[in-house]
Design a protein around this motif. Sequence first.
Motif, PDB file in Angstrom:
ATOM      1  N   THR A 219      29.872  14.528  69.077  1.00 22.17           N
ATOM      2  CA  THR A 219      30.418  14.738  70.417  1.00 22.17           C
ATOM      3  C   THR A 219      31.943  14.779  70.348  1.00 22.17           C
ATOM      4  O   THR A 219      32.550  14.184  69.463  1.00 22.17           O
ATOM      5  N   GLY A 331      27.450  18.530  70.253  1.00 27.26           N
ATOM      6  CA  GLY A 331      27.151  18.174  71.627  1.00 27.26           C
ATOM      7  C   GLY A 331      28.292  18.438  72.578  1.00 27.26           C
ATOM      8  O   GLY A 331      29.363  18.915  72.201  1.00 27.26           O
ATOM      9  N   SER A 364      23.713  21.679  70.663  1.00 26.89           N
ATOM     10  CA  SER A 364      22.827  20.913  71.529  1.00 26.89           C
ATOM     11  C   SER A 364      22.566  21.695  72.806  1.00 26.89           C
ATOM     12  O   SER A 364      23.419  22.452  73.284  1.00 26.89           O
TER      13      SER A 364
END
Length: 393
Positions: A219, A331, A364
């Motif tokens: 992330t 992500g 993602s």
Amino acid sequence: MTDVRTMGFTDVRATNLAVVLRHLRTSGPSSRAAIAASTGLNKATVSSLTSDLIDQRLLRETGASGNRIGRPGTALTLDGSAYAAIGLQVAADRITALALDFAGDQLLLWHRAFASPPEAAGPGRAISAIIALAQRAATRVRQQGRSVLGLTIAVPGLVDDRGTVRLSPALGWSDLDLRGPVAGSLRQPDLVVTVSHQASLAALAERDRAAEDNLVVVTGAAGIEAGIVVDGRPLHGARGFTGQIGRLTLGPAGSPTLHDLAGVEPLVRRALPGFDTESLADLGPAVEQVAVLARSGDAGVLAALRDTGRHLGQGLAILANVADPAVIMLGDHYATLAEWLIPTAEAEVAGHTLAPDGVRVVASELGLHAAALGGALSHLDRVDHGRSIPVTA
């Protein structure tokens, strides 16, 4: 209504209850005979176990199952009517609340913007906003006749096992007890309330979606963090402080960190030199603008994306060599830019890892609330893996 008391799975029967729940979670509706055949439990045991689970409103009968010769069996499936689990995700610009029923169906997805960033407003206001949204979500699912299995709060940074945020640069927090005030506000002493690292929870959500037991989720919305799942379980470490890959230095001492070279905010600053830096508390609009310019063929933006992807790939190669995942997922904001980041990132991973079959790098599909989803799933996971079970009042 049911009581939300929980008890630990400490005996063979309780463990077998979890075996049945996991089977139905992964395989879908099944007859008692099919459960017995798949799990190795005998038919009488399965019949007794499923009777208990129906009484506890964790399973329900759905009708005839046509997957056998002769008289059809009655299919069983997870019952979503009695229980819910809640995940909250705290970001620099907003809080997200997501609730799932026990069958895994989404009950609510709410976003609440912070009036001012937590770093500027201080933790007190942020905790009040988190408490208000947690209470509202719990009230909503209870009004639907469901008991709350648990609530997990996802936070970027370092979170210890007691629910204390030891350090979150993105939020400006250090040594902040988050679990205590939230748990106390819900006025249900036996309710399981936890605080956890957001990337690890996002990885838990991706594990369930992709049915992949060895993966990494990276992330970038709050620095660069990684959630690592090994053999189906999130990697925890000695204190839970895993995944802080943004601190990696790609070069000799004093060199820029991975975040400096491949972070989302530095990318935005390079790709959009005239962008209003005051608005970067919410990276979303800037990231979308980068994507629009990339699609239009802007040479400067495309060069910035290639450079970011190359450096990101070098960090991912380190992760791949250490954790040996089958797939690495990009992500949040990285997913928005994945079509431009992945080619150079994947080339770097391929060139710097020893695994002969390589490691896939993919985007993602869970969006910016993956950690909230993982937080809710963590409580379904507790039941499915025998760490707790609701009991009827």
